[in-house]
Structures are given as C-alpha cells and as structure tokens.
Design a protein around this motif. Sequence first.
Motif, PDB file in Angstrom:
ATOM      1  N   MET A   1     -10.438  -4.886 -12.545  1.00 50.40           N
ATOM      2  CA  MET A   1     -10.431  -4.085 -11.326  1.00 50.40           C
ATOM      3  C   MET A   1      -9.332  -4.600 -10.397  1.00 50.40           C
ATOM      4  O   MET A   1      -8.901  -5.729 -10.491  1.00 50.40           O
ATOM      5  CB  MET A   1     -11.810  -4.147 -10.663  1.00 50.40           C
ATOM      6  N   PHE A   2      -8.938  -3.759  -9.509  1.00 48.77           N
ATOM      7  CA  PHE A   2      -7.864  -4.091  -8.573  1.00 48.77           C
ATOM      8  C   PHE A   2      -8.400  -4.859  -7.369  1.00 48.77           C
ATOM      9  O   PHE A   2      -9.583  -4.794  -7.056  1.00 48.77           O
ATOM     10  CB  PHE A   2      -7.179  -2.811  -8.098  1.00 48.77           C
ATOM     11  N   GLU A   3      -7.483  -5.546  -6.698  1.00 50.97           N
ATOM     12  CA  GLU A   3      -7.844  -6.323  -5.515  1.00 50.97           C
ATOM     13  C   GLU A   3      -6.865  -6.018  -4.383  1.00 50.97           C
ATOM     14  O   GLU A   3      -5.757  -5.530  -4.632  1.00 50.97           O
ATOM     15  CB  GLU A   3      -7.766  -7.823  -5.830  1.00 50.97           C
ATOM     16  N   ILE A   4      -7.271  -6.357  -3.170  1.00 48.45           N
ATOM     17  CA  ILE A   4      -6.394  -6.209  -2.016  1.00 48.45           C
ATOM     18  C   ILE A   4      -5.137  -7.043  -2.268  1.00 48.45           C
ATOM     19  O   ILE A   4      -5.212  -8.168  -2.741  1.00 48.45           O
ATOM     20  CB  ILE A   4      -7.107  -6.660  -0.726  1.00 48.45           C
ATOM     21  N   GLY A   5      -3.983  -6.443  -1.993  1.00 50.27           N
ATOM     22  CA  GLY A   5      -2.706  -7.125  -2.190  1.00 50.27           C
ATOM     23  C   GLY A   5      -2.036  -6.807  -3.513  1.00 50.27           C
ATOM     24  O   GLY A   5      -0.868  -7.134  -3.707  1.00 50.27           O
ATOM     25  N   ASP A   6      -2.759  -6.160  -4.441  1.00 48.12           N
ATOM     26  CA  ASP A   6      -2.162  -5.811  -5.730  1.00 48.12           C
ATOM     27  C   ASP A   6      -1.072  -4.761  -5.559  1.00 48.12           C
ATOM     28  O   ASP A   6      -1.224  -3.812  -4.779  1.00 48.12           O
ATOM     29  CB  ASP A   6      -3.215  -5.255  -6.703  1.00 48.12           C
ATOM     30  N   ASN A   7       0.021  -4.939  -6.293  1.00 47.41           N
ATOM     31  CA  ASN A   7       1.083  -3.936  -6.366  1.00 47.41           C
ATOM     32  C   ASN A   7       0.726  -3.000  -7.511  1.00 47.41           C
ATOM     33  O   ASN A   7       0.550  -3.441  -8.649  1.00 47.41           O
ATOM     34  CB  ASN A   7       2.437  -4.594  -6.632  1.00 47.41           C
ATOM     35  N   ILE A   8       0.628  -1.721  -7.194  1.00 49.80           N
ATOM     36  CA  ILE A   8       0.167  -0.737  -8.189  1.00 49.80           C
ATOM     37  C   ILE A   8       1.148   0.438  -8.276  1.00 49.80           C
ATOM     38  O   ILE A   8       2.018   0.600  -7.417  1.00 49.80           O
ATOM     39  CB  ILE A   8      -1.253  -0.215  -7.855  1.00 49.80           C
ATOM     40  N   VAL A   9       0.953   1.249  -9.304  1.00 51.51           N
ATOM     41  CA  VAL A   9       1.684   2.509  -9.436  1.00 51.51           C
ATOM     42  C   VAL A   9       0.660   3.623  -9.572  1.00 51.51           C
ATOM     43  O   VAL A   9      -0.239   3.561 -10.411  1.00 51.51           O
ATOM     44  CB  VAL A   9       2.627   2.502 -10.657  1.00 51.51           C
ATOM     45  N   TYR A  10       0.810   4.624  -8.734  1.00 53.74           N
ATOM     46  CA  TYR A  10      -0.046   5.808  -8.747  1.00 53.74           C
ATOM     47  C   TYR A  10       0.792   6.914  -9.388  1.00 53.74           C
ATOM     48  O   TYR A  10       1.747   7.387  -8.786  1.00 53.74           O
ATOM     49  CB  TYR A  10      -0.436   6.151  -7.316  1.00 53.74           C
ATOM     50  N   PRO A  11       0.454   7.303 -10.633  1.00 54.05           N
ATOM     51  CA  PRO A  11       1.276   8.310 -11.324  1.00 54.05           C
ATOM     52  C   PRO A  11       1.506   9.551 -10.458  1.00 54.05           C
ATOM     53  O   PRO A  11       0.613   9.997  -9.754  1.00 54.05           O
ATOM     54  CB  PRO A  11       0.440   8.652 -12.559  1.00 54.05           C
ATOM     55  N   MET A  12       2.714  10.042 -10.525  1.00 57.12           N
ATOM     56  CA  MET A  12       3.173  11.223  -9.795  1.00 57.12           C
ATOM     57  C   MET A  12       3.347  10.956  -8.283  1.00 57.12           C
ATOM     58  O   MET A  12       3.812  11.818  -7.564  1.00 57.12           O
ATOM     59  CB  MET A  12       2.259  12.434  -9.997  1.00 57.12           C
ATOM     60  N   GLN A  13       2.963   9.749  -7.804  1.00 58.31           N
ATOM     61  CA  GLN A  13       3.093   9.428  -6.385  1.00 58.31           C
ATOM     62  C   GLN A  13       4.033   8.254  -6.132  1.00 58.31           C
ATOM     63  O   GLN A  13       4.718   8.225  -5.127  1.00 58.31           O
ATOM     64  CB  GLN A  13       1.725   9.097  -5.775  1.00 58.31           C
ATOM     65  N   GLY A  14       4.026   7.265  -7.028  1.00 60.19           N
ATOM     66  CA  GLY A  14       4.906   6.120  -6.877  1.00 60.19           C
ATOM     67  C   GLY A  14       4.166   4.816  -6.721  1.00 60.19           C
ATOM     68  O   GLY A  14       2.944   4.749  -6.844  1.00 60.19           O
ATOM     69  N   ALA A  15       4.925   3.763  -6.446  1.00 57.83           N
ATOM     70  CA  ALA A  15       4.378   2.416  -6.329  1.00 57.83           C
ATOM     71  C   ALA A  15       3.892   2.169  -4.912  1.00 57.83           C
ATOM     72  O   ALA A  15       4.372   2.773  -3.953  1.00 57.83           O
ATOM     73  CB  ALA A  15       5.434   1.398  -6.723  1.00 57.83           C
ATOM     74  N   GLY A  16       2.937   1.248  -4.819  1.00 56.46           N
ATOM     75  CA  GLY A  16       2.405   0.895  -3.517  1.00 56.46           C
ATOM     76  C   GLY A  16       1.616  -0.390  -3.576  1.00 56.46           C
ATOM     77  O   GLY A  16       1.544  -1.051  -4.609  1.00 56.46           O
ATOM     78  N   VAL A  17       1.006  -0.714  -2.455  1.00 54.58           N
ATOM     79  CA  VAL A  17       0.228  -1.942  -2.324  1.00 54.58           C
ATOM     80  C   VAL A  17      -1.171  -1.578  -1.856  1.00 54.58           C
ATOM     81  O   VAL A  17      -1.341  -0.764  -0.944  1.00 54.58           O
ATOM     82  CB  VAL A  17       0.889  -2.895  -1.298  1.00 54.58           C
ATOM     83  N   ILE A  18      -2.182  -2.189  -2.484  1.00 54.42           N
ATOM     84  CA  ILE A  18      -3.562  -2.000  -2.022  1.00 54.42           C
ATOM     85  C   ILE A  18      -3.722  -2.842  -0.760  1.00 54.42           C
ATOM     86  O   ILE A  18      -3.636  -4.064  -0.803  1.00 54.42           O
ATOM     87  CB  ILE A  18      -4.577  -2.403  -3.100  1.00 54.42           C
ATOM     88  N   GLU A  19      -3.915  -2.160   0.356  1.00 52.90           N
ATOM     89  CA  GLU A  19      -3.969  -2.851   1.644  1.00 52.90           C
ATOM     90  C   GLU A  19      -5.373  -3.251   2.056  1.00 52.90           C
ATOM     91  O   GLU A  19      -5.560  -4.267   2.709  1.00 52.90           O
ATOM     92  CB  GLU A  19      -3.349  -1.980   2.731  1.00 52.90           C
ATOM     93  N   SER A  20      -6.366  -2.443   1.697  1.00 56.94           N
ATOM     94  CA  SER A  20      -7.727  -2.776   2.110  1.00 56.94           C
ATOM     95  C   SER A  20      -8.731  -1.965   1.300  1.00 56.94           C
ATOM     96  O   SER A  20      -8.361  -1.064   0.540  1.00 56.94           O
ATOM     97  CB  SER A  20      -7.918  -2.500   3.608  1.00 56.94           C
TER      98      SER A  20
END
Length: 156
Positions: free
Chosen positions: A1-20
């Motif tokens: 599972m993902f955690e706060i601070g993980d760098n992720i990619v959301y298909p069709m939307q792009g990369a981002g960071v889980i902030e909270s």
Amino acid sequence: MFEIGDNIVYPMQGAGVIESIIEKEIQGDVQQYFVIRLMIKKMEVMIPISRMDQSKIRLVVNSQTLEDVLQIFHNGQSDLSLPYKERFKMNTEKMRTGSIKDGAEVVRDLMRIDKEKSLNSSEKQMLGNAKKILISELELIKGITETQAKELLLQN
C-alpha cells in the motif's frame, strides 16, 4: 500500500506525490482518501483508498528502470507503417496501462511521425498529454525541473 510522501504515477494524469490521507463523508458514506498533488498543473486529486487497486496508480520507477526506458526511447525501433486508426487505438491502450515504457514509446513514435509529416489534431493532443505525463515522472525520479526533463528527452 502507498504512504504519505510516496511519488506515484496516476495513469492518464501524470506523476505526483501523496500529500496526506483524509477522511471525508460523501453522501453519508465515510471513506479515507489519498490526497495527491500532481506535477501537471499543480493539481490536487483525492482517490478513495478502497479504490487504489482499480486506479492503476503505481510508484514512480527507479533510476535503473528509467535508464532502460530512456535507452528504448532514444534507440528503439518505431513501426511507422500502421494506419492512423490502428496506431491511435494502440497508443490509447498503451497510455491507459500507466507504464512508463509504454508512455515513452507513444511519445517517441508520435514525435518521429511528426518529424516526417504533420500529426492530425487527435494525435497532436495525445502526444502533448503523453509528453507531459512522461516529463512529470522524469521530474520526480531525477529531482529535476520540467525544463531539464524536457532536455533529457531531446538528448540523443
């Protein structure tokens, strides 16, 4: 599972960071949501934690995988013989996978076609979106600016 601070990619939307992670009630249903800040347009999205598996969200790739992808991007072969409709369908399916390799192939192939002949409006839009998504992941992996990520793609 993902955690706060993980760098992720959301298909069709792009990369981002889980902030909270927040808890929200919508229409009487209380759920936990990941709040993700996307690199493209600095937009925030909320994804229910319970739906993360269906979203195809993934962690950004590591540096070695990125180097392999850039090698394919710069040196891989393109099939430029496909008719527009087949190519568009195939590229759309590749983008939906969320795979950096598939996205890089779409960018590479459409850029090569665009050098030979002008792309139609649908493919121009696809190229623009695919480039933004790829560049956003490069920014997070390498810790570089958007401009530097664009330059990395143009290197040969």
